[in-house]
Design an enzyme around this catalytic site. Sequence first.
Site, PDB file in Angstrom:
ATOM      1  N   CYS A   1     -27.609  31.205  70.866  1.00 48.36           N
ATOM      2  CA  CYS A   1     -29.008  31.614  70.673  1.00 48.36           C
ATOM      3  C   CYS A   1     -29.929  30.410  70.506  1.00 48.36           C
ATOM      4  CB  CYS A   1     -29.122  32.551  69.479  1.00 48.36           C
ATOM      5  SG  CYS A   1     -28.562  31.826  67.921  1.00 48.36           S
TER       6      CYS A   1
ATOM      7  N   HIS B   1     -29.779  33.423  63.297  1.00 47.56           N
ATOM      8  CA  HIS B   1     -30.214  33.684  64.667  1.00 47.56           C
ATOM      9  C   HIS B   1     -31.519  32.945  64.945  1.00 47.56           C
ATOM     10  CE1 HIS B   1     -30.539  35.783  68.456  1.00 47.56           C
ATOM     11  NE2 HIS B   1     -31.757  36.176  68.146  1.00 47.56           N
TER      12      HIS B   1
END
Length: 682
Positions: free
Chosen positions: A411, A551
């Site tokens: 990510c 994230h």
Amino acid sequence: MLTMNDNSEQKWICEYCTYANYPSSLKCTMCRGPKPFLSENIYKLNDEKTHHSSSNTHTGTSASSCERLALRNSWSCETCTYINHSRDSVCIQCGSQAPISTNNIQEHVQPLKISQHSDVAQSLSRSRNNSPPASIINIENSKKAPPNSKWSCPTCTYENWPKSSKCAMCGTITNNHQPEKEPIIEPSENEDDRFRASPNILDTSPSPINNPNNCDYERKIRNLRRKADWNWLNACIGIIEGDPNPVEAYLSSGGDPARTLTASEVAILNRSSAFDVGHTLVHLAIRFQREDMLAILLSQIEGSGSGVKRVPSYVAPDLAADIRRHVTSTIRQRKGSFACNFVTELTTFSLPAEIELLPTPVQEQLFTELLDKDAQEQLESEPAVINWSLELTVRLGSRLYALWNRSAGDCLLDSVMQATWGVFDRDNTLRRALAESLSQGGHMFYPRWKEYEASQASFLQYSLEEGQWEEDWTSLLSLASQPGTSLEQLHVFALAHILRRPIIVYGVKYVKSFRGEALGYARFEGVYLPLLWDQTFCIRTPIALGYTRGHFSALVSIEPCSSSVLNSRQNTQHSNNIGSDQLHSTYLPLVDRDRKLLPIHFLVESELGREETILRQWLDVCETEGGILVAQQFLHKRPLLVAQMVEEWLNHYRRLMQMTTAPFVRPIPIQDYSSEGDTDDE
């Protein structure tokens, strides 16, 4: 009983037929009876035998040839080593059985009989799916055998399988045996229903007994292919191959994401290693690690809107692939003492200003399909990390939006690629550049990383030994080279050098659990500068990333329609150097909502205390009328491939706008493609 003949040779008399035999004969010449046992001197007998053989040599008779002839027609007992004649079935001396040879094989081979109570019969019955046990097979007494029964060898009476052309025991070839061919069963009218009703009816494993040919099986598969739902099957194949287009087409046509694969559909797909009965699209996405498609499917199942993520790279996958290849071609490695990779083209991705001209329903649908709403809510919730100043979001038009991103370990790299080129790092281009830079330029990264981490450790009142530092460094290098693994602060610092520009991370200060409990301190928030490069080799326009609970997301803004006026303390030296390829600029805050300066990572001891000065050296720093210290982010003109990709993505929402603004509003038709021919709806 022994007697003397005319030649003064002592013969012995057979006890069975009274025939007089020569002393050298071990058996009676007439009846083949054994020579009686004599208590004689064996050495004397050996001398007599030697004398007799020598006399035969003088007379011209070859004793050795006679002995070889006798041995060829005799056999040696395995118990007492007595030499017996080939016609004897038992040893004359001890009574043991003669060994089996090819001459008497017919006397010893017994016919093979399989009864219903034998182990062989029971194992065969179990292997035939609990079929009733076979009846007793007796080839010798049967007059008329069934078509699939065994046949008895005329030579050794061994029972062979019907397909055997010769006996498995003695090799005898039979000419009168011709196994009957099984008739081909034509499929019935309700055969397709029988396929769907029985999960075990499609048995792909070959069985030479039950299924001698696959003609019937292929006929059934062809019948199923004609009636299959290929929109659903193509979605399953799309997940395996990583193509989101057939998955989105299936969901857009009203397909059920919780639909399971049946036995007949698994047989049609014919990939047992990938598809199993009962699997759904979610199972396949998890099995093959398709995180982007998994997010789409889960959101569809949960019922949050349409659930389809329509990012520009999904709408125009061919253009996105061309962009990724172009990015790969722009990466070079700097020659000299610092062998670090860098990009030769510098771009900044932003959303087009035309989004604000769309009707409110279409605009809401666009943001639902483009943004990561969970990340947006976490970053904007109290205490807010982004968009906490109305002066920045409203007056200066610098509102930040968290783009939806894949939830894999890549990510960070995906968000960096989105913030610059608007695509995902599917080809691991940035990861390879990151691993090579840390490996070959480690002698430059390691000292600054170690000093920074040591200062952080001393602040927390602990220290590490040299071996532990080296072990941690090796672990960081290993993470950089493994796709799908999460990355650390050092990797963000190295990416700033690869991009040759600052990276500003807006992140939550504490990592919380799903229940809202604080799990630990998140250290990602702050500014990462390419401190190991010369300032003239880098650009001053930063990119922004968001960090929420493990994230990363790309934070981008919408192109402003007009520039804003800052107060007199704005640094006009760099703003006056805007070229013709630059459109406008947005402003990224360098302080949090408490007006506290964001930390600058990986500063050494000599640089501490001069944070604001260092920021002004590497960024276009200015101050708003409200006293907010911000960094100016120039928005360059989009590259041609990126502009084409964004244009195709916008066309979808332009069509939706036309449907909603028509005089007679009608429901938006779902575009579906059928291979059966044109329909009235199309």
